[in-house]
Motif scaffolding. Structure first.
Motif, PDB file in Angstrom:
ATOM      1  N   TRP A 178     -14.070  12.561  -4.962  1.00 49.79           N
ATOM      2  CA  TRP A 178     -12.838  13.268  -4.630  1.00 49.79           C
ATOM      3  C   TRP A 178     -12.003  12.446  -3.659  1.00 49.79           C
ATOM      4  N   ALA A 179     -12.661  11.829  -2.668  1.00 51.26           N
ATOM      5  CA  ALA A 179     -11.919  11.009  -1.709  1.00 51.26           C
ATOM      6  C   ALA A 179     -11.195   9.882  -2.416  1.00 51.26           C
ATOM      7  N   GLN A 180     -11.799   9.322  -3.453  1.00 52.33           N
ATOM      8  CA  GLN A 180     -11.167   8.242  -4.206  1.00 52.33           C
ATOM      9  C   GLN A 180      -9.969   8.747  -5.007  1.00 52.33           C
ATOM     10  N   MET A 181      -9.931  10.045  -5.327  1.00 55.42           N
ATOM     11  CA  MET A 181      -8.821  10.585  -6.098  1.00 55.42           C
ATOM     12  C   MET A 181      -7.656  11.000  -5.207  1.00 55.42           C
ATOM     13  N   SER A 182      -7.746  10.736  -3.935  1.00 56.24           N
ATOM     14  CA  SER A 182      -6.644  10.970  -3.017  1.00 56.24           C
ATOM     15  C   SER A 182      -5.924   9.638  -2.791  1.00 56.24           C
ATOM     16  N   PRO A 183      -4.621   9.669  -2.606  1.00 57.37           N
ATOM     17  CA  PRO A 183      -3.909   8.424  -2.287  1.00 57.37           C
ATOM     18  C   PRO A 183      -4.240   7.868  -0.901  1.00 57.37           C
ATOM     19  N   ALA A 184      -4.883   8.650  -0.053  1.00 57.18           N
ATOM     20  CA  ALA A 184      -5.212   8.160   1.285  1.00 57.18           C
ATOM     21  C   ALA A 184      -6.109   6.933   1.168  1.00 57.18           C
ATOM     22  N   GLY A 185      -5.764   5.889   1.898  1.00 56.89           N
ATOM     23  CA  GLY A 185      -6.541   4.655   1.877  1.00 56.89           C
ATOM     24  C   GLY A 185      -5.628   3.446   1.974  1.00 56.89           C
ATOM     25  N   THR A 186      -6.196   2.293   1.684  1.00 60.74           N
ATOM     26  CA  THR A 186      -5.472   1.031   1.775  1.00 60.74           C
ATOM     27  C   THR A 186      -5.177   0.517   0.372  1.00 60.74           C
ATOM     28  N   TRP A 187      -3.935   0.095   0.163  1.00 66.66           N
ATOM     29  CA  TRP A 187      -3.457  -0.300  -1.167  1.00 66.66           C
ATOM     30  C   TRP A 187      -2.729  -1.632  -1.108  1.00 66.66           C
ATOM     31  N   HIS A 188      -2.807  -2.380  -2.186  1.00 70.29           N
ATOM     32  CA  HIS A 188      -1.958  -3.555  -2.375  1.00 70.29           C
ATOM     33  C   HIS A 188      -0.865  -3.188  -3.363  1.00 70.29           C
ATOM     34  N   THR A 189       0.376  -3.400  -2.949  1.00 70.89           N
ATOM     35  CA  THR A 189       1.485  -3.280  -3.884  1.00 70.89           C
ATOM     36  C   THR A 189       1.504  -4.586  -4.670  1.00 70.89           C
ATOM     37  N   ILE A 190       1.969  -4.518  -5.902  1.00 69.27           N
ATOM     38  CA  ILE A 190       1.932  -5.681  -6.782  1.00 69.27           C
ATOM     39  C   ILE A 190       3.352  -6.105  -7.138  1.00 69.27           C
ATOM     40  N   ASP A 191       3.646  -7.381  -6.974  1.00 64.70           N
ATOM     41  CA  ASP A 191       4.944  -7.937  -7.339  1.00 64.70           C
ATOM     42  C   ASP A 191       5.078  -7.873  -8.863  1.00 64.70           C
ATOM     43  N   GLU A 192       6.142  -7.257  -9.340  1.00 64.71           N
ATOM     44  CA  GLU A 192       6.313  -7.055 -10.779  1.00 64.71           C
ATOM     45  C   GLU A 192       6.574  -8.348 -11.550  1.00 64.71           C
ATOM     46  N   GLN A 193       7.087  -9.377 -10.893  1.00 64.72           N
ATOM     47  CA  GLN A 193       7.335 -10.638 -11.584  1.00 64.72           C
ATOM     48  C   GLN A 193       6.130 -11.569 -11.588  1.00 64.72           C
ATOM     49  N   THR A 194       5.431 -11.653 -10.466  1.00 68.12           N
ATOM     50  CA  THR A 194       4.310 -12.594 -10.367  1.00 68.12           C
ATOM     51  C   THR A 194       2.956 -11.937 -10.623  1.00 68.12           C
ATOM     52  N   ASN A 195       2.928 -10.592 -10.589  1.00 68.91           N
ATOM     53  CA  ASN A 195       1.690  -9.832 -10.749  1.00 68.91           C
ATOM     54  C   ASN A 195       0.682 -10.122  -9.628  1.00 68.91           C
ATOM     55  N   GLN A 196       1.168 -10.582  -8.488  1.00 66.42           N
ATOM     56  CA  GLN A 196       0.335 -10.893  -7.326  1.00 66.42           C
ATOM     57  C   GLN A 196       0.573  -9.846  -6.232  1.00 66.42           C
ATOM     58  N   PRO A 197      -0.414  -9.656  -5.343  1.00 65.00           N
ATOM     59  CA  PRO A 197      -0.218  -8.700  -4.242  1.00 65.00           C
ATOM     60  C   PRO A 197       0.997  -9.086  -3.393  1.00 65.00           C
ATOM     61  N   ARG A 198       1.765  -8.066  -3.030  1.00 68.38           N
ATOM     62  CA  ARG A 198       2.989  -8.292  -2.269  1.00 68.38           C
ATOM     63  C   ARG A 198       2.849  -7.803  -0.823  1.00 68.38           C
ATOM     64  N   THR A 199       2.404  -6.571  -0.673  1.00 68.26           N
ATOM     65  CA  THR A 199       2.191  -6.005   0.659  1.00 68.26           C
ATOM     66  C   THR A 199       0.913  -5.175   0.652  1.00 68.26           C
TER      67      THR A 199
END
Length: 147
Positions: free
Chosen positions: A21-42
């Motif tokens: 259930w904890a994994q199904m919550s957005p709470a946590g640490t995330w990498h946003t992905i650059d749509e052009q390079t497909n690499q982590p952005r922030t």
């Protein structure tokens, strides 16, 4: 002996269910992905504060990113604030009976605009669909959970 084994198995089952259930919550640490390079952005940390989610940029991940960059395009209280530590998600709440968080706002620090927010955990919580929109128009990004 059998009772002890049953209680142990029940406890393990409850822990695993709580973890899922904890994994199904957005709470946590995330990498946003650059749509052009497909690499982590922030890197963004989403926190649950009494059922209301907020999210802050904690790291800029693009090679060569200016770690001292500020939100010069912002027009509200975040104007000229450093990107690292900048609150980009405000006020998201879980929709009743669903694993969707909405009713919040998300800031795009590149253009300073805020958008209506919807977040949906997918792939057992390993990814997060993040949709920012104005009316019927918007875009969806997929963020990746940091383990």
């Amino acid at each position: 002996m059998k009772n002890a084994l049953r209680h142990t198995l029940l406890a393990v089952g409850l822990l695993l269910a709580g973890s899922a259930w904890a994994q199904m919550s957005p709470a946590g640490t995330w990498h946003t992905i650059d749509e052009q390079t497909n690499q982590p952005r922030t890197e963004v940390v989403i926190s649950d504060n009494g059922g209301v989610l907020t999210g802050r940029i904690t790291r800029l991940l693009r090679p060569g990113a200016d770690q001292a960059a500020r939100c010069t395009a912002c027009t509200d209280d975040r104007k000229d604030q450093p990107l690292i530590g900048l609150e980009i998600i405000r006020g998201a709440r879980q929709a009743e009976g669903r694993t969707v968080w909405e009713s919040g706002r998300i800031l795009d620090p590149e253009d300073g605009r805020t958008y209506t927010l919807r977040m949906t955990p997918i792939e057992a919580g390993r990814k997060l669909q993040v949709r920012g929109s104005i009316g019927p128009f918007g875009r969806t990004q997929t963020w990746v959970r940091v383990q």
